[in-house]
Structure formats: structure tokens, C-alpha cells
Design a protein around this motif. Structure first.
Motif, PDB file in Angstrom:
ATOM      1  N   TYR A  36       0.845  -1.184   0.000  1.00 45.83           N
ATOM      2  CA  TYR A  36       0.000   0.000   0.000  1.00 45.83           C
ATOM      3  C   TYR A  36       0.888   1.245   0.000  1.00 45.83           C
ATOM      4  CZ  TYR A  36      -4.091  -2.795   1.374  1.00 45.83           C
ATOM      5  OH  TYR A  36      -5.122  -3.701   1.414  1.00 45.83           O
ATOM      6  N   GLN A  38       0.759   5.191   1.316  1.00 44.36           N
ATOM      7  CA  GLN A  38      -0.001   6.115   2.153  1.00 44.36           C
ATOM      8  C   GLN A  38       0.620   7.493   2.044  1.00 44.36           C
ATOM      9  OE1 GLN A  38      -0.092   5.318   6.393  1.00 44.36           O
ATOM     10  NE2 GLN A  38      -1.991   6.451   6.637  1.00 44.36           N
ATOM     11  N   LYS A  41      -3.615  10.360   4.013  1.00 48.47           N
ATOM     12  CA  LYS A  41      -4.644   9.726   4.827  1.00 48.47           C
ATOM     13  C   LYS A  41      -4.776   8.231   4.540  1.00 48.47           C
ATOM     14  CE  LYS A  41      -6.619  13.596   6.688  1.00 48.47           C
ATOM     15  NZ  LYS A  41      -7.569  13.882   7.768  1.00 48.47           N
ATOM     16  N   ALA A  42      -5.625   7.907   3.546  1.00 47.67           N
ATOM     17  CA  ALA A  42      -5.958   6.498   3.321  1.00 47.67           C
ATOM     18  C   ALA A  42      -4.826   5.749   2.628  1.00 47.67           C
ATOM     19  CB  ALA A  42      -7.224   6.388   2.481  1.00 47.67           C
ATOM     20  N   PRO A  43      -4.404   4.601   3.180  1.00 47.51           N
ATOM     21  CA  PRO A  43      -3.482   3.745   2.424  1.00 47.51           C
ATOM     22  C   PRO A  43      -4.145   3.317   1.111  1.00 47.51           C
ATOM     23  CG  PRO A  43      -3.607   3.060   4.728  1.00 47.51           C
ATOM     24  CD  PRO A  43      -4.701   4.066   4.510  1.00 47.51           C
ATOM     25  N   PHE A  45      -4.195   0.919  -2.191  1.00 43.74           N
ATOM     26  CA  PHE A  45      -3.750  -0.395  -2.609  1.00 43.74           C
ATOM     27  C   PHE A  45      -2.868  -0.311  -3.860  1.00 43.74           C
ATOM     28  CE2 PHE A  45      -3.753  -4.824  -3.377  1.00 43.74           C
ATOM     29  CZ  PHE A  45      -4.034  -5.038  -4.716  1.00 43.74           C
ATOM     30  N   LEU A  88       3.569   0.753   2.753  1.00 40.45           N
ATOM     31  CA  LEU A  88       3.235  -0.253   3.752  1.00 40.45           C
ATOM     32  C   LEU A  88       3.177  -1.634   3.127  1.00 40.45           C
ATOM     33  CD1 LEU A  88       0.288   1.719   5.381  1.00 40.45           C
ATOM     34  CD2 LEU A  88       2.488   1.276   6.458  1.00 40.45           C
ATOM     35  N   PHE A 103       0.633  -5.907   9.447  1.00 38.17           N
ATOM     36  CA  PHE A 103       1.377  -4.838   8.802  1.00 38.17           C
ATOM     37  C   PHE A 103       2.795  -4.704   9.329  1.00 38.17           C
ATOM     38  CE2 PHE A 103      -1.351  -2.265   6.070  1.00 38.17           C
ATOM     39  CZ  PHE A 103      -2.600  -2.789   6.361  1.00 38.17           C
ATOM     40  N   GLY A 104       3.680  -4.228   8.464  1.00 34.47           N
ATOM     41  CA  GLY A 104       4.978  -3.728   8.886  1.00 34.47           C
ATOM     42  C   GLY A 104       4.842  -2.263   9.276  1.00 34.47           C
ATOM     43  N   LYS A 105       5.953  -1.682   9.747  1.00 31.75           N
ATOM     44  CA  LYS A 105       5.903  -0.290  10.196  1.00 31.75           C
ATOM     45  C   LYS A 105       5.917   0.701   9.043  1.00 31.75           C
ATOM     46  CE  LYS A 105       7.677  -0.813  14.841  1.00 31.75           C
ATOM     47  NZ  LYS A 105       8.648  -0.345  15.856  1.00 31.75           N
ATOM     48  N   GLY A 106       6.284   0.228   7.870  1.00 31.60           N
ATOM     49  CA  GLY A 106       6.301   1.103   6.714  1.00 31.60           C
ATOM     50  C   GLY A 106       7.682   1.649   6.406  1.00 31.60           C
TER      51      GLY A 106
ATOM     52  N   ARG B  37      -3.731   2.336  14.494  1.00 31.11           N
ATOM     53  CA  ARG B  37      -2.297   2.611  14.536  1.00 31.11           C
ATOM     54  C   ARG B  37      -2.052   3.555  15.694  1.00 31.11           C
ATOM     55  NH1 ARG B  37       1.451   4.058   9.429  1.00 31.11           N
ATOM     56  NH2 ARG B  37       3.366   3.305  10.328  1.00 31.11           N
ATOM     57  N   GLU B  42       3.034  -0.192  14.271  1.00 30.87           N
ATOM     58  CA  GLU B  42       2.428  -0.554  13.003  1.00 30.87           C
ATOM     59  C   GLU B  42       0.906  -0.615  13.142  1.00 30.87           C
ATOM     60  OE1 GLU B  42       4.559  -2.267  14.756  1.00 30.87           O
ATOM     61  OE2 GLU B  42       3.819  -4.285  15.138  1.00 30.87           O
ATOM     62  N   ILE B  43       0.239  -0.607  11.995  1.00 25.73           N
ATOM     63  CA  ILE B  43      -1.216  -0.750  11.968  1.00 25.73           C
ATOM     64  C   ILE B  43      -1.569  -2.153  12.458  1.00 25.73           C
ATOM     65  CG2 ILE B  43      -3.230  -0.860  10.453  1.00 25.73           C
ATOM     66  CD1 ILE B  43      -1.762   1.116   8.587  1.00 25.73           C
ATOM     67  N   PHE B  91      -8.435   3.031  11.464  1.00 29.52           N
ATOM     68  CA  PHE B  91      -8.724   2.837  10.050  1.00 29.52           C
ATOM     69  C   PHE B  91      -9.829   1.811   9.880  1.00 29.52           C
ATOM     70  CE2 PHE B  91      -5.448   5.233   8.000  1.00 29.52           C
ATOM     71  CZ  PHE B  91      -4.339   5.186   8.829  1.00 29.52           C
ATOM     72  N   GLN B 102      -7.926  -5.342   0.444  1.00 28.44           N
ATOM     73  CA  GLN B 102      -8.751  -4.484   1.277  1.00 28.44           C
ATOM     74  C   GLN B 102      -8.502  -3.030   0.887  1.00 28.44           C
ATOM     75  OE1 GLN B 102      -8.162  -5.445   5.451  1.00 28.44           O
ATOM     76  NE2 GLN B 102      -8.258  -7.635   5.047  1.00 28.44           N
ATOM     77  N   PHE B 104      -8.840   0.877   2.066  1.00 31.85           N
ATOM     78  CA  PHE B 104      -8.841   1.589   3.334  1.00 31.85           C
ATOM     79  C   PHE B 104      -9.487   2.965   3.240  1.00 31.85           C
ATOM     80  CE2 PHE B 104      -6.357  -0.726   6.525  1.00 31.85           C
ATOM     81  CZ  PHE B 104      -5.969  -1.817   5.757  1.00 31.85           C
ATOM     82  N   GLY B 105     -10.079   3.375   4.351  1.00 36.06           N
ATOM     83  CA  GLY B 105     -10.561   4.735   4.494  1.00 36.06           C
ATOM     84  C   GLY B 105      -9.441   5.633   4.991  1.00 36.06           C
ATOM     85  N   PRO B 106      -9.719   6.943   5.110  1.00 31.01           N
ATOM     86  CA  PRO B 106      -8.693   7.909   5.498  1.00 31.01           C
ATOM     87  C   PRO B 106      -8.349   7.874   6.979  1.00 31.01           C
ATOM     88  CG  PRO B 106     -10.779   9.007   5.163  1.00 31.01           C
ATOM     89  CD  PRO B 106     -10.994   7.591   4.770  1.00 31.01           C
TER      90      PRO B 106
END
Lengths: 113, 113
Positions: A36, A38, A41-43, A45, A88, A103-106, B37, B42-43, B91, B102, B104-106
Motif C-alpha cells: 500500500y 499512504q 490519509k488512506a493507504p 492499494f 506499507l 502490517f509492517g511499520k512502513g 495505529r 504498526e497498523i 482505520f 482491502q 482503506f478509508g482515510p
């Protein structure tokens, strides 16, 4: 415990550079790996990978999965300032309801003009 | 096609108060997920609905959190009473099938003071 590790955590490059972001995982009953982007705001895809060795490509972005070595890479060629974002990596497994993403931390990518 | 929407975008409440977050998934998506998050982490997955049924709530931190999805459309997540450690970004995501990507929203940024 299931975990996803991304590296590097942060990266600064100049426009035109090529970058490779890494994601390794230790997850039982692996199902899929997702990337993803980011920005604010929204991640958003990017890719979902389920099979080893098959590259997924979208414009300047590409990704590949290695299920033997348990990692994935996300490549961005000819980077632009608009590529600046947090990337992400998330892994889905067959546990629970099969809807849980880990998830990873990004990786925070900054592209300088 | 409208994406996942969340309301409010930001909420600041005092410890001990109640807050309700709302998520509207993409139309036609039976699967709805909540994630959180917290600062520097991480998320993390909270729970998964299929239509109005909770499929997996293994990530819910404690019984101060209550999620509902009456009618199988939008979902609410209530925190009562809120504690300082509940601060973070919540989220919501949705998917057509549990094995699909999936969206995601903001997010809702919750600050508990």
C-alpha cells in the motif's frame, strides 16, 4: 508471533533515482502479501502477491514475492516527487477469519527535486 | 465509485468520555475491517465483519471497545470510557471477498487527553 519487517524505515532520494523497498515476513499459513502507498490519509492499494517469482507491474512500480526466502521487494524506477509517501507492506494468512492483515511499520520515502 | 469513508476525521476527547467512530464501506462490500495505529507502531487489526456478523474480534484490546454493523452496511466503533492509551488513528477497510485486497478509508485520528 507473526511479524512483518520493512526496511529501510526511511529513505531520501532524488528525482530520477531507482529505489527498492524490502519486506520480510514470518507468518504462519501465509496467504498473500500486499503493498500500500499512504500519502496523507488512506493507504492506497498497489499490489497483491500470492505466487513466488511472478512480477506485478504498474507503470514505474513493480513488485515480486519470494515465498521460499519469505520476502518481497517493491521497486520504483525514475522516481518523482509524487512518489513521496509511506509504503506499507501487509501479509494475510489463513488463520482466524482470514481477513486479518499483519502490517509492517512502513518505509517513508522522500523524493527530492 | 466512492471509496471507504470515515467520520469524524479527528476527535479530541477527555479521558473517561465516550466516542463513536463511523465507517461506510464501499457499496457491495460484505467484508468490513477495523484497524488501529498507535504512535510509533504498526497498523494492527481489531476486528472483521462479514455483513452484520463479527467473524474475528481477536484484535479488540478490551471490553471498552464495542463494534457494531447493524444491517450489514455502515459500522460504528464505540470506545467507552476512553483512556489515554486509546489515542491513535483508527482505520476502516472493506473488501468484496475476505481473500481479496482491502480498501482503506482515510482514518479517524482519536486524541484522548
Amino acid at each position: 508471533e507473526d511479524k512483518v519487517v520493512q526496511s529501510p524505515l526511511s529513505l531520501v532520494v532524488h528525482e530520477g533515482d531507482t529505489v527498492t523497498l524490502n519486506c520480510s515476513y514470518e507468518v504462519t499459513n501465509f496467504r498473500s502479501l500486499l503493498w500500500y502507498k499512504q500519502e496523507k490519509k488512506a493507504p492506497t492499494f498497489l499490489f497483491m502477491l500470492t505466487s513466488s517469482g511472478i512480477e506485478k507491474k504498474s507503470g514505474r512500480l513493480s513488485s515480486i514475492l519470494d515465498k521460499k526466502e519469505l520476502f518481497s521487494i517493491l521497486n520504483i524506477t525514475a522516481t518523482q516527487t509524487g512518489d513521496s509517501a509511506i509504503y506499507l507492506c501487509a501479509v494475510g494468512n489463513y488463520g482466524g477469519s482470514q481477513g486479518n492483515l499483519i502490517f509492517g511499520k512502513g518505509t517513508k520515502l522522500s523524493v527530492k527535486p | 465509485e466512492a471509496g471507504v469513508t470515515q467520520f469524524p476525521s479527528h476527535s479530541v476527547i477527555e479521558k473517561g468520555q465516550t466516542v463513536t467512530l463511523r465507517c461506510d464501506p464501499i457499496s457491495g462490500h460484505d467484508n468490513l475491517y477495523w484497524y488501529r495505529r498507535v504512535m510509533g507502531k504498526e497498523i494492527k487489526f481489531l476486528l472483521h465483519f462479514v455483513k452484520e456478523s463479527k467473524q474475528d474480534e481477536s484484535g479488540m484490546p478490551n471490553n471498552r471497545f464495542l463494534a457494531e454493523r447493524t444491517g450489514g452496511t455502515y459500522s460504528t466503533l464505540k470506545v467507552q470510557p476512553a483512556e489515554l492509551e486509546d489515542s491513535g488513528v483508527y482505520f476502516c477497510a472493506s473488501s468484496q471477498d475476505r481473500l481479496n485486497e482491502q480498501y482503506f478509508g482515510p482514518g479517524t485520528r482519536l486524541t484522548v487527553t
